[in-house]
Design a protein around this motif. Structure first.
Motif, short mmCIF file in Angstrom:
data_model
loop_
_atom_site.label_atom_id
_atom_site.label_comp_id
_atom_site.label_asym_id
_atom_site.label_seq_id
_atom_site.Cartn_x
_atom_site.Cartn_y
_atom_site.Cartn_z
N UNK A 1 38.57 39.21 31.14
CA UNK A 1 39.83 39.97 31.46
C UNK A 1 40.00 41.26 31.66
N UNK A 2 39.02 42.01 31.15
CA UNK A 2 38.58 43.61 31.22
C UNK A 2 38.05 43.73 32.58
N UNK A 3 37.14 42.67 33.10
CA UNK A 3 36.57 42.97 34.49
C UNK A 3 37.53 42.78 35.52
N UNK A 4 38.37 41.76 35.39
CA UNK A 4 39.32 41.53 36.50
C UNK A 4 40.30 42.59 36.56
N UNK A 5 41.02 42.76 35.32
CA UNK A 5 41.96 43.84 35.35
C UNK A 5 41.62 45.42 35.84
N UNK A 6 40.22 45.49 35.41
CA UNK A 6 39.52 46.64 35.80
C UNK A 6 39.23 46.86 37.26
N UNK A 7 38.91 45.61 37.92
CA UNK A 7 39.11 45.48 39.41
C UNK A 7 39.72 45.91 40.12
N UNK A 8 41.07 45.42 39.64
CA UNK A 8 42.43 45.62 40.17
C UNK A 8 42.68 47.18 40.07
N UNK A 9 42.47 47.73 39.00
CA UNK A 9 42.50 49.25 38.76
C UNK A 9 41.87 49.96 39.70
N UNK A 10 40.55 49.55 39.93
CA UNK A 10 39.69 50.00 40.94
C UNK A 10 39.95 50.00 42.23
N UNK A 11 40.54 49.03 42.86
CA UNK A 11 41.36 48.72 44.09
C UNK A 11 42.52 48.83 44.33
N UNK A 12 43.35 49.60 43.24
CA UNK A 12 44.70 49.96 43.31
C UNK A 12 45.19 48.44 43.88
#
Length: 207
Positions: A153-164
């Motif tokens: 969950x952290x990984x996917x959520x943070x990846x969205x954060x990384x890519x806006x």
């Protein structure tokens, strides 16, 4: 801006590195993407379907600290120097990255800036930070089953954060919710020695 998978591949496999690397060295790749980048890196070992003993607790602590700073609206991060300068065997880091790169590329193939307000506005970052903080606590619980799904969950959520990419972050938040349900279910089952939340849900659906 180079993709994260390309940056990691170049750093770990195309340039010569010492026998031990540090998070501080990897952090130099982040540039302006600091929060999302570091959260993805820290959650990756526990999110992968491979054993990662010894990483869930210390990385969970770092993730929790980052999440609290997100909630507070901080633009720059702070982490204990002792932890980010702790040496990690290069072979161990390369093994994690080699396994993780195909998963990164799958998400990168569909990632694009959309619903960006979820990732850049203070309310959105507070929600994301709160979810990540809860999942980080779950990662630190030394009980089987409380690490992998929260880390995903952290990984996917943070990846969205990384890519806006707010859509990917929303998908990650759904995984965080599932992780919270799973962890709560496991803890309740251990404390009560009986039915878990999942058992109650099955009974309710059966009615």
């Amino acid at each position: 801006m180079a993709k994260l998978s390309h940056e990691l591949e170049r750093f770990f496999f195309e340039t010569e590195q010492p026998a031990h690397v540090k998070l501080a060295d990897i952090l130099l790749l982040a540039k302006e993407r600091t929060f999302g980048f570091l959260l993805v890196i820290l959650s990756l070992p526990s999110a992968l379907p491979i054993p990662a003993p010894g990483y869930s607790v210390p990385f969970g602590i770092l993730i929790f600290l980052l999440a609290i700073q997100m909630i507070a609206g901080s633009k720059t991060l702070w982490l204990p120097q002792k932890m980010i300068n702790h040496p990690i065997k290069l072979e161990t880091a390369q093994g994690v990255v080699k396994t993780g790169i195909p998963w990164l590329r799958r998400i990168e193939a569909i990632a694009r800036p959309r619903l960006s307000y979820i990732c850049v506005t203070l309310p959105g970052r507070v929600v994301i930070g709160s979810a990540i903080a809860l999942m980080a606590i779950s990662m630190m619980i030394p009980i089987p089953g409380t690490n992998t799904l929260p880390a995903m969950g952290i990984f996917v959520t943070s990846f969205g954060l990384l890519e806006d990419d707010g859509a990917i972050s929303l998908g990650g938040l759904v995984l965080c919710l599932m992780g919270a349900i799973l962890t709560s279910s496991i803890l309740i089952a251990l404390m009560w020695g009986g039915s878990s939340i999942l058992d109650y849900i099955k009974i309710w659906l059966g009615r």
